[in-house]
Design a protein around this motif. Structure first.
Motif, short mmCIF file in Angstrom:
data_model
loop_
_atom_site.label_atom_id
_atom_site.label_comp_id
_atom_site.label_asym_id
_atom_site.label_seq_id
_atom_site.Cartn_x
_atom_site.Cartn_y
_atom_site.Cartn_z
N ALA A 1 25.28 20.00 26.35
CA ALA A 1 24.43 19.77 27.52
C ALA A 1 25.23 19.91 28.81
O ALA A 1 24.76 19.52 29.88
CB ALA A 1 23.80 18.38 27.44
N ASP A 2 26.46 20.47 28.69
CA ASP A 2 27.34 20.70 29.86
C ASP A 2 27.76 19.41 30.55
O ASP A 2 28.02 19.40 31.76
CB ASP A 2 26.67 21.64 30.87
N ALA A 3 27.79 18.31 29.78
CA ALA A 3 28.26 17.04 30.35
C ALA A 3 29.78 17.01 30.35
O ALA A 3 30.42 17.42 29.39
CB ALA A 3 27.71 15.87 29.55
N ASP A 4 30.35 16.52 31.43
CA ASP A 4 31.79 16.37 31.56
C ASP A 4 32.13 14.89 31.48
O ASP A 4 31.83 14.13 32.39
CB ASP A 4 32.27 16.96 32.90
N ILE A 5 32.73 14.46 30.37
CA ILE A 5 33.03 13.04 30.14
C ILE A 5 34.31 12.67 30.89
O ILE A 5 35.35 13.30 30.71
CB ILE A 5 33.21 12.76 28.65
N SER A 6 34.23 11.62 31.72
CA SER A 6 35.40 11.17 32.47
C SER A 6 35.99 9.89 31.92
O SER A 6 37.17 9.61 32.13
CB SER A 6 35.05 10.97 33.95
N THR B 1 29.60 13.39 34.22
CA THR B 1 28.89 14.12 35.27
C THR B 1 28.10 15.24 34.62
O THR B 1 28.52 15.83 33.62
CB THR B 1 29.87 14.71 36.31
N LEU B 2 26.95 15.53 35.21
CA LEU B 2 26.09 16.60 34.74
C LEU B 2 25.91 17.62 35.86
O LEU B 2 25.78 17.23 37.03
CB LEU B 2 24.71 16.07 34.33
N PRO B 3 25.88 18.90 35.53
CA PRO B 3 25.61 19.90 36.58
C PRO B 3 24.18 19.76 37.05
O PRO B 3 23.30 19.27 36.32
CB PRO B 3 25.84 21.23 35.85
N PRO B 4 23.89 20.20 38.28
CA PRO B 4 22.52 20.06 38.82
C PRO B 4 21.47 20.75 37.97
O PRO B 4 20.29 20.37 38.01
CB PRO B 4 22.63 20.71 40.20
N THR C 1 21.26 20.73 34.72
CA THR C 1 21.01 20.03 33.46
C THR C 1 20.17 18.79 33.70
O THR C 1 20.53 17.91 34.49
CB THR C 1 22.33 19.63 32.79
N MET C 2 19.05 18.69 33.02
CA MET C 2 18.20 17.52 33.13
C MET C 2 18.73 16.42 32.21
O MET C 2 19.21 16.70 31.10
CB MET C 2 16.76 17.86 32.74
N PRO C 3 18.65 15.16 32.62
CA PRO C 3 19.11 14.06 31.75
C PRO C 3 18.45 14.06 30.38
O PRO C 3 19.08 13.70 29.39
CB PRO C 3 18.73 12.81 32.55
N ASP C 4 17.18 14.49 30.31
CA ASP C 4 16.49 14.52 29.02
C ASP C 4 17.20 15.44 28.03
O ASP C 4 17.17 15.20 26.81
CB ASP C 4 15.05 14.98 29.20
N THR C 5 17.84 16.48 28.53
CA THR C 5 18.57 17.40 27.66
C THR C 5 19.74 16.69 27.01
O THR C 5 20.01 16.86 25.82
CB THR C 5 19.07 18.61 28.47
N LEU C 6 20.42 15.88 27.78
CA LEU C 6 21.55 15.11 27.26
C LEU C 6 21.09 14.11 26.21
O LEU C 6 21.70 13.98 25.14
CB LEU C 6 22.26 14.39 28.41
N VAL C 7 20.01 13.41 26.49
CA VAL C 7 19.48 12.42 25.56
C VAL C 7 19.07 13.09 24.25
O VAL C 7 19.38 12.61 23.16
CB VAL C 7 18.29 11.66 26.17
N SER C 8 18.39 14.22 24.35
CA SER C 8 17.94 14.92 23.15
C SER C 8 19.11 15.39 22.31
O SER C 8 19.08 15.30 21.07
CB SER C 8 17.07 16.12 23.55
#
Length: 203
Positions: free
Chosen positions: A23-28, A47-50, A52-59
């Motif tokens: 989901a293109d999330a960058d874990i810090s 952090t998520l790129p603009p 990427t919707m949060p729902d994508t990460l959750v899914s």
């Protein structure tokens, strides 16, 4: 910040991190919040790129066996995380102001929106930047202040505030520390225990 419950088995954390990567999330940062019988609850700062919707990460996370997303929320920009030990060290360096230091550290250590320290008359001694401007009626909703407890407050408990979960922990000399999260997540028993331990060490 995303709070996830995952199996306490080798490789589970790596699978979650990989799913977040899709989901293109960058874990810090990652912090263990609670461990139980066969599971662990972790907070991930990312952090998520603009695009990427949060729902994508959750899914992406929910597709993994035994993984459950408990909570997802924006976290104030440039906020970091701090361990209990680091906060306690700062308190021990200035014991005269340990309660005030603890109050200021709570949002970072416990991932809350705000914290406030009250005196034995229920008046605010100090509060963090995002705390409500407490009214007498709002303060009354925090009671009892002489024992530790967790409470869910419905929307409108203070003007302009939505559903809020609070943790209340008494300190010495009749003082009380209150921490709040608007919209959740609820305070886990392990979090309340940690907060009680730190409060007991504050003068």
């Amino acid at each position: 910040m995303i709070r996830i419950q995952l199996p306490d088995t080798p490789g589970s954390l790596g699978l979650v991190a990989t799913a977040m990567g899709t989901a293109d999330a960058d874990i810090s940062a990652i912090e263990i919040v609670e461990t139980g019988d066969g599971y662990v609850v972790d907070d991930f700062m990312l952090t998520l790129p603009p695009t990427t919707m949060p729902d994508t990460l959750v899914s992406a996370c929910d597709m993994l066996d035994g993984v459950q997303v408990l909570w997802l929320s924006r976290y104030p920009e440039n906020w970091s995380i701090e361990s209990d030990i680091a906060a306690l060290n700062r308190m021990s360096e200035d014991p005269e102001h340990s309660a005030e230091i603890l109050c200021g550290a709570v949002p970072v250590v416990f991932h809350t929106q705000w914290a406030a320290l009250f005196d034995d008359n229920g008046q605010v001694i100090i509060s963090t930047a995002l705390s409500p401007e407490f009214t007498p009626d709002g303060i009354a909703r925090l009671t009892p202040m002489n024992r530790s407890h967790v409470t869910e407050l419905e929307a409108g408990w203070m003007p302009g505030w939505g559903d809020t979960v609070i943790a209340v922990v008494p300190l010495s000399r009749g003082r009380c520390l209150v921490a709040g999260r608007q919209g959740g997540p609820g305070f886990l028993a392990s979090e309340l225990n940690r907060l009680q331990h730190m409060a007991a060490l504050a003068n």
